[in-house]
Design an enzyme around this catalytic site. Sequence first.
Site, PDB file in Angstrom:
ATOM      1  N   LYS A  50      72.030  44.021  44.895  1.00  9.73           N
ATOM      2  CA  LYS A  50      71.458  42.681  44.734  1.00  9.73           C
ATOM      3  C   LYS A  50      70.008  42.817  45.154  1.00  9.73           C
ATOM      4  O   LYS A  50      69.712  43.111  46.322  1.00  9.73           O
ATOM      5  CB  LYS A  50      72.206  41.696  45.628  1.00  9.73           C
ATOM      6  CG  LYS A  50      71.650  40.280  45.612  1.00  9.73           C
ATOM      7  CD  LYS A  50      72.567  39.377  46.437  1.00  9.73           C
ATOM      8  CE  LYS A  50      71.999  37.983  46.636  1.00  9.73           C
ATOM      9  NZ  LYS A  50      72.796  37.212  47.593  1.00  9.73           N
TER      10      LYS A  50
ATOM     11  N   ASN B 277      62.196  36.823  48.233  1.00 11.48           N
ATOM     12  CA  ASN B 277      62.307  35.513  48.865  1.00 11.48           C
ATOM     13  C   ASN B 277      61.015  34.790  49.208  1.00 11.48           C
ATOM     14  O   ASN B 277      61.020  33.924  50.073  1.00 11.48           O
ATOM     15  CB  ASN B 277      63.160  35.637  50.131  1.00 11.48           C
ATOM     16  CG  ASN B 277      64.627  35.720  49.797  1.00 11.48           C
ATOM     17  OD1 ASN B 277      65.153  34.837  49.133  1.00 11.48           O
ATOM     18  ND2 ASN B 277      65.277  36.784  50.209  1.00 11.48           N
TER      19      ASN B 277
ATOM     20  N   ASP C 112      66.758  41.161  45.912  1.00 12.33           N
ATOM     21  CA  ASP C 112      66.315  39.815  46.264  1.00 12.33           C
ATOM     22  C   ASP C 112      64.785  39.751  46.344  1.00 12.33           C
ATOM     23  O   ASP C 112      64.111  40.790  46.423  1.00 12.33           O
ATOM     24  CB  ASP C 112      66.940  39.442  47.616  1.00 12.33           C
ATOM     25  CG  ASP C 112      67.105  37.950  47.809  1.00 12.33           C
ATOM     26  OD1 ASP C 112      66.526  37.177  47.039  1.00 12.33           O
ATOM     27  OD2 ASP C 112      67.812  37.562  48.773  1.00 12.33           O
TER      28      ASP C 112
ATOM     29  N   ASP D  19      70.703  29.445  45.153  1.00 14.98           N
ATOM     30  CA  ASP D  19      71.250  29.517  46.511  1.00 14.98           C
ATOM     31  C   ASP D  19      72.149  28.322  46.794  1.00 14.98           C
ATOM     32  O   ASP D  19      72.800  28.277  47.838  1.00 14.98           O
ATOM     33  CB  ASP D  19      70.111  29.536  47.540  1.00 14.98           C
ATOM     34  CG  ASP D  19      69.703  30.954  47.876  1.00 14.98           C
ATOM     35  OD1 ASP D  19      70.350  31.887  47.371  1.00 14.98           O
ATOM     36  OD2 ASP D  19      68.726  31.131  48.627  1.00 14.98           O
TER      37      ASP D  19
ATOM     38  N   ASP E 250      72.162  40.716  53.288  1.00 14.90           N
ATOM     39  CA  ASP E 250      71.050  40.901  54.224  1.00 14.90           C
ATOM     40  C   ASP E 250      71.529  41.233  55.652  1.00 14.90           C
ATOM     41  O   ASP E 250      72.533  40.694  56.111  1.00 14.90           O
ATOM     42  CB  ASP E 250      70.262  39.579  54.252  1.00 14.90           C
ATOM     43  CG  ASP E 250      68.895  39.732  54.856  1.00 14.90           C
ATOM     44  OD1 ASP E 250      68.588  40.816  55.374  1.00 14.90           O
ATOM     45  OD2 ASP E 250      68.123  38.751  54.792  1.00 14.90           O
TER      46      ASP E 250
ATOM     47  N   ASP F  53      44.773  20.558   4.370  1.00 17.20           N
ATOM     48  CA  ASP F  53      43.609  19.749   4.778  1.00 17.20           C
ATOM     49  C   ASP F  53      42.467  20.615   5.272  1.00 17.20           C
ATOM     50  O   ASP F  53      41.905  20.360   6.351  1.00 17.20           O
ATOM     51  CB  ASP F  53      43.973  18.785   5.915  1.00 17.20           C
ATOM     52  CG  ASP F  53      44.728  17.593   5.397  1.00 17.20           C
ATOM     53  OD1 ASP F  53      44.765  17.439   4.163  1.00 17.20           O
ATOM     54  OD2 ASP F  53      45.259  16.836   6.218  1.00 17.20           O
TER      55      ASP F  53
HETATM   56  C1  DGJ Z   1      68.338  34.619  49.586  1.00 19.27           C
HETATM   57  C2  DGJ Z   1      69.495  34.820  48.650  1.00 19.27           C
HETATM   58  O1  DGJ Z   1      69.399  33.957  47.578  1.00 19.27           O
HETATM   59  C3  DGJ Z   1      70.788  34.696  49.413  1.00 19.27           C
HETATM   60  O2  DGJ Z   1      71.880  34.789  48.544  1.00 19.27           O
HETATM   61  C4  DGJ Z   1      70.829  35.769  50.456  1.00 19.27           C
HETATM   62  O3  DGJ Z   1      70.871  37.021  49.848  1.00 19.27           O
HETATM   63  C5  DGJ Z   1      69.610  35.655  51.349  1.00 19.27           C
HETATM   64  N1  DGJ Z   1      68.386  35.621  50.617  1.00 19.27           N
HETATM   65  C6  DGJ Z   1      69.566  36.794  52.333  1.00 19.27           C
HETATM   66  O4  DGJ Z   1      68.444  36.758  53.102  1.00 19.27           O
END
Ligand code: DGJ
Length: 733
Positions: free
Chosen positions: A481, A485, A483, A553, A372, A51
Amino acid sequence: MAIVFDKENFIFNLQTPDTSYIIGIYDNKLPIHVHFGKRIEKTYDMFSMLDIEPINYGSAHAAVSLDFNDPVTLAGLPQELPTYGCGDYRTPAFHAQYENGTTVTKLWYTGHKIYDGKPELEQLPSTYVESDSEAQTLELYLRDELTGVEAVLCYTVYNDRNVITRSNRYINNGNQTVRLKNVLSASFDMDGCDYDFVRFSGSWARERAVYRSPLIKGNQSVESLRGSSGHQHNPFICIAKHDANEDYGDVYGINLVYSGNFVSGACVDTCDRTRVFTGINPFDFEWKLDKGESFQTPEAVMVFSDSGFTKLSQTFHELIRERTCRGTFRDIRRPVLLNNWEATYFDFTEDKVVDIARKAAEVGVELMVLDDGWFGVRNDDHSSLGDWFENKEKLPNGLEGLAKRINDLGLKFGLWFEPEMISPVSKLYDEHPDWCLHVPGRSRSESRNQLTLDYSRQDVCDYIIDTLSGIFERANIEYIKWDMNRNMSEIGSALLPADRQRETAHRYMLGLYRVLGTIKKRFPHILMEGCAGGGGRFDMGMFCFFDQFWTSDDSDAIERLYIQTGTSYCYPTTVMGAHVSASPNHQVKRVTDIKTRGYVALAGQFGYELDLNTLTDDEIEEVKQQIKLCRELDPVFHRGDMFRVSSPFDSNYTIWEFVSKDKKTAIVDIFTVKGTPYSPYTVFRLKGLDPKASYKERFTGKIYSGDVLMSMGIKRDCPADFLSEMMILEKCN
Ligand code: DGJ
């Protein structure tokens, strides 16, 4: 040959085993999107089907471009790289501003190249090949004559996977500075809008729930402006025919190999054409491209399935575990871990951690992870991020001492970090208050009492690389790990000039990828697990570095049925961290038995998130069995094919089935959510088995035949809440 060039008709047919992605160059200038769907063997003059007529769109409304032999309107043309300003009024994939303030660009074809292999992207992670014979790449070269801006559209087709990847590179070969404002990674147009938009959305502790709604006129998209891909939406989306289900129907899956602000969506125009797109979110993005500089977009991954969501998911699973994840751990079983977070939170000592580890070692756990609270003066979340040295009150013998005691128990030792963050109460902040993202003169918004380090700065990234390297060189750490946050706010950098402030969020991602890449390369023996308040940055960019990711979590087994099912639409179990935690569960207070918690976690990267010393003898026996199963069944869970036989999003039952590639073993996990007294039986047909084979179920000894299980199925009712069952079917003839 994966890419066929039909020279006569100027058409490129990008062929995977089952799909074709077809691009035509219209009038020697404009890259047209001709088809994405079922594989097409032979191309011909396909432009006549498209088209390409101004009249169809009403000359009163659509602009007509005079750049072509027969003038056309771009308003409804299916394009590969729609630019803003020349009569296409849909969402553009490219928008830039020039020194005279104008924002119109015409990128016309100037040439192309087809070659074996897949190039790496400058500064950005991407999917990869291990040998050039695995894939072919097409580069289309485009140029805007007026400004000298050039584009390289790069498509890679895997020979043996139904996967096409795409990214764009822009080069300023003109004489002026260009301000890039919108540079999406992929955009393609389809006829019709009889599709559903499927997105994977949620929140902290409720990640990636499945939402499906019909496309309607206008734009519908998911996005992030948080500086990370986020808990709220995933960059992965599906566009599915209304009648598509697990086993039937056309489904497109689009994902982005990127972990920052994104947009993924579709827009439906006035004539019911659908444009699908993904890329860096253009909101508050701008990139100053000086003369001679180039800008690389992240990679988009596009998959089409003509037989429903299962095939689409399995294609993504294999791509992510085999050609996105990389390094030492890609193809091997991961150690069963125990993480102390929900066992102790911040309240631990070296002896307490060793106590937990001792019990863990007794039952067969292989890796003890200290979460942590091990550094600075951190006894809660109010301080110390950035001060990556041991808290000697808790760990008098330092990390080396603790690692040694854990190793002496026969366990590996792993450690938590949050290296992208800085607490205002920390030595690092006292020394470098300008190292966080911030805007001069404005207060710095805290989230979980912390600020975000400015990873757009090279010095900050180098500091983190050196600090972490120092720790890994002195203590025997075999897992981390990583993280993250909080979401970003006051996104500005002390080092960037005013006209580059809007580059901060993307420069942050480039810095983060450099840090992660350096650590991964320098310490290949360290298993890397990502985390972002759970699954808040669960995307393909992260899986270029992290071997696995803490899925959520929310560790409650029943909540996890939803989270792990939603996640499985794109991401394999191989990358989903899943742990058995305490009951009642700490997030939702739900009580479930250890068996149910185990079966749910076994369908991910398995571990524990509790103090095993608190369990009864019977529970400990069950734990030992779980660990045995985890070791034995790893190849089926993590290298086989996954089928969602029943989904919690539309049923009271969740059934996950895993079938080994040789079809000799299948695991069927069956869960119910709500007990319904005197409930009718429901029939579930299993999938992917050998129809001619007989299978013996391990726990009952019953013999079934593959065809019966797949056609007559199995019957279940749900007399009680949270029931769980595992069937292990083993071929016996
Ligand atoms: C957020 C993570 O998802 C948890 O598993 C843990 O590691 C906390 N932080 C620790 O502050």
